[in-house]
Design an enzyme around this catalytic site. Structure first.
Site, PDB file in Angstrom:
ATOM      1  N   GLU B 229       0.726  -1.060   0.027  1.00  0.00           N
ATOM      2  CA  GLU B 229       0.143  -0.001   0.025  1.00  0.00           C
ATOM      3  C   GLU B 229       0.754   1.319   0.089  1.00  0.00           C
ATOM      4  OE1 GLU B 229      -2.840   0.279   3.113  1.00  0.00           O
ATOM      5  OE2 GLU B 229      -3.893   1.629   2.248  1.00  0.00           O
ATOM      6  N   GLU B 323     -12.603   2.158   2.498  1.00  0.00           N
ATOM      7  CA  GLU B 323     -12.186   2.438   4.005  1.00  0.00           C
ATOM      8  C   GLU B 323     -12.576   3.610   4.600  1.00  0.00           C
ATOM      9  OE1 GLU B 323      -7.949   1.204   5.391  1.00  0.00           O
ATOM     10  OE2 GLU B 323      -7.921   2.847   4.250  1.00  0.00           O
TER      11      GLU B 323
END
Lengths: 371, 371
Positions: B229, B323
């Site tokens: 990420e 998210e």
């Protein structure tokens, strides 16, 4: 730096794409004959043909500054009747020796700005008399800014740390008044950095009291306006949004305390830049324009159209100051605090950066009827 | 939470504006008769009429998800033929007891998602057999994610800290493989947090070696894809941009390691979301969609049109996972790491949040021809 600087060989905005307009830009800062301090400037900016249209940026896609708008506002144009435009000294230099000060002021004036913003993270490092001379030599107005440190933080629960914060603010105010600053801005209410946890009610009350005390002192001795900068969650735990700042300002309740908004931070924390500006209304006193990656203005994700729509709606006429950071210029300590792990531009590109940023802001002001 | 939850009285997107469509939403999770663990779900989502058009957001102004697009994709629609859609478990719960797991999985399925992403910051807290049961009971796929800690950081110069990082990655991989995860993502190469200074060449080399080792281990035992990420400067000092991630991936040189992009972070660090996606191309393996303030999707500054244009250009068909963080759900420790100093939504609004986010993503996918 006293020698005429070299033209950058690559563009800030698109470092790997050669843009011929750069070759047509001529902005020479001539050193004075003694002490290696430049005191005169020679500006030769023949209406720069800013080809933003050739760079596929989001700002442009949204209808950003057009070539014609930017072209109409050369660096030699008079100070606008509306907002004065500023540039942060850390675009030019990380120090503030006499040579640094004159070089930074010369470049600020040559790039067409009205204001230089001088950082006061360490107020004692700024020689008041020398700075006044440098400002006067280049015909500049001045603002100052700082963020507190964790050992001198007026939002602490620890009153000994609050006291050190008050001392730091007093020292910064003395310098600000001494050099004739119109505004003293930044994170005056909190440390600049990543907090380990949220602010307590006691800490917030301590910060309110400290700013109220400072505001009264500023009003007693000067016309300096205090600007509380709203910054992102990683640089304070107290004022991340305009809404929080308005509530804080209501508690401080002093007319010479205003809100200082910064687009870099707003891009992270505000849902709408326009709505944040409108919420502040006439309590907005200072504006930082910075890009989403802290680099070249108009090349990233900040919704500048939204910002300038808001500024027009509230008839904003306070300073608009460009801020960008490269660890080529900023001190290693501050680079680490600000997490400047990569550089959006190099030292030799700073004049181009500042000229481009001013053109971009003027284009936005024209587009949105702000001048 | 085993009791049927109450409908939120205020909207997530505009907490002070009453939106009548909320009253028409009915999404009930019925608890099972024993042990307070919900094992059955009753979904009654009659093609929600999402009136985003009535909310003046930037996403809408740019031509975001339209009412009709969102309406056409109710939560009961089949899994899309292209990207499966996911939701982060921290939207639902901060713990992972059997009750937590079943409740989170029930809500994930009821909101129409294909995937739940389970955080593995503490891998030993996840019971593999129980989790498999919960996933199977609700017909969900699963991904996992984590960020390392400063005392278990594979990008450290200190080999004893690197060794602890490798142990943490191994433990997370064991759980990921055990529960049948398709992807193990996150900040696998670095600590999650504000570094005091930049990464060293030695630290980066240690991180490359650690990810290469982990990739070989993952390939030996599973089809798990590792996703690195890319996060903002305040949450790592190593991979802040797609360009940095591509260079890192080239050095790792293992086919089961992919790039994991997250719009919250891209909004800060990338100049163009579309360009970042295109740069990754087929090395992009996982996508987080999060808003600029980590709140409700489509209500902030993220340029989702740019993201989805990029995803279309590279024919992306990997997971797209929503998210968002509220300290009403996230643990106090993680809230402090992530600087969640204010909550964009409340605990009771999480179902509405998730349903809205999925509708928004589906609308964007429709608009940009991604399904």
């Amino acid at each position: 730096m006293s020698a005429p600087f070299a033209r950058p060989s690559a563009s800030i905005a698109t470092p790997r794409i050669h843009r011929t307009r750069r070759e047509r830009l001529r902005l020479d800062v001539a050193p004075s004959s003694k002490s290696a301090v430049p005191t005169t400037t020679t500006t030769r900016l023949p209406a720069p043909t800013v080809h933003r249209a050739s760079v596929p940026t989001r700002a442009h896609a949204r209808g950003g500054a057009t070539s014609s708008a930017a072209t109409s506002s050369g660096a030699s144009s008079p100070v606008s009747a509306s907002s004065p435009l500023g540039v942060h000294a850390l675009v030019w230099t990380g120090g503030w020796s006499e040579a640094d000060a004159h070089d930074a002021c010369a470049r600020t004036a040559a790039a067409g700005y009205d204001i230089i913003e001088i950082p006061l993270l360490n107020p004692s490092s700024v020689d008041v008399a020398m700075t006044k001379n440098a400002l006067a030599a280049h015909g500049l107005r001045v603002a100052t800014s700082l963020g507190l440190s964790f050992d001198a933080d007026v939002s602490s629960d620890d009153l000994s740390i609050v006291a050190k914060g008050n001392e730091l603010l007093d020292a910064a105010l003395d310098v600000s008044v001494g050099i004739g600053a119109t505004h003293m801005c930044g994170i005056l209410y909190s440390a600049l950095g990543k907090y380990p946890n949220g602010c307590t009610a006691t800490g917030r009350a301590n910060a309110v009291a400290a700013i109220k005390r400072l505001a009264k002192k500023a009003a007693d001795t000067s016309d300096v306006v205090l600007g509380l900068e709203v910054v992102n969650r990683y640089e304070t735990n107290l004022l991340n949004t305009a809404e929080q700042a308005m509530a804080f300002l209501n508690d401080v309740d002093e007319p010479n305390v205003k809100i200082h908004l910064d687009t870099y931070h707003m891009n992270i924390e505000e849902r709408s830049l326009e709505a944040a500006v409108v919420l502040c209304g006439d309590r907005l006193g200072y504006v930082h324009v910075g890009e989403s990656d802290r680099g070249a203005l108009g090349m990233g994700n900040v919704d500048f159209d939204s910002l300038f729509r808001g500024l027009r709606r509230v008839d904003y006429d306070g300073p608009i100051t460009f801020e960008s950071f490269s660890s080529d210029v900023v001190s290693p300590d501050l680079s680490d605090v600000l997490c400047i792990w990569r550089n959006p531009w190099g030292f030799e590109q700073r004049d181009e950066l500042a000229v481009d940023a001013r053109s971009f802001v003027l284009g936005m002001m024209d587009k949105h009827g702000l001048r």
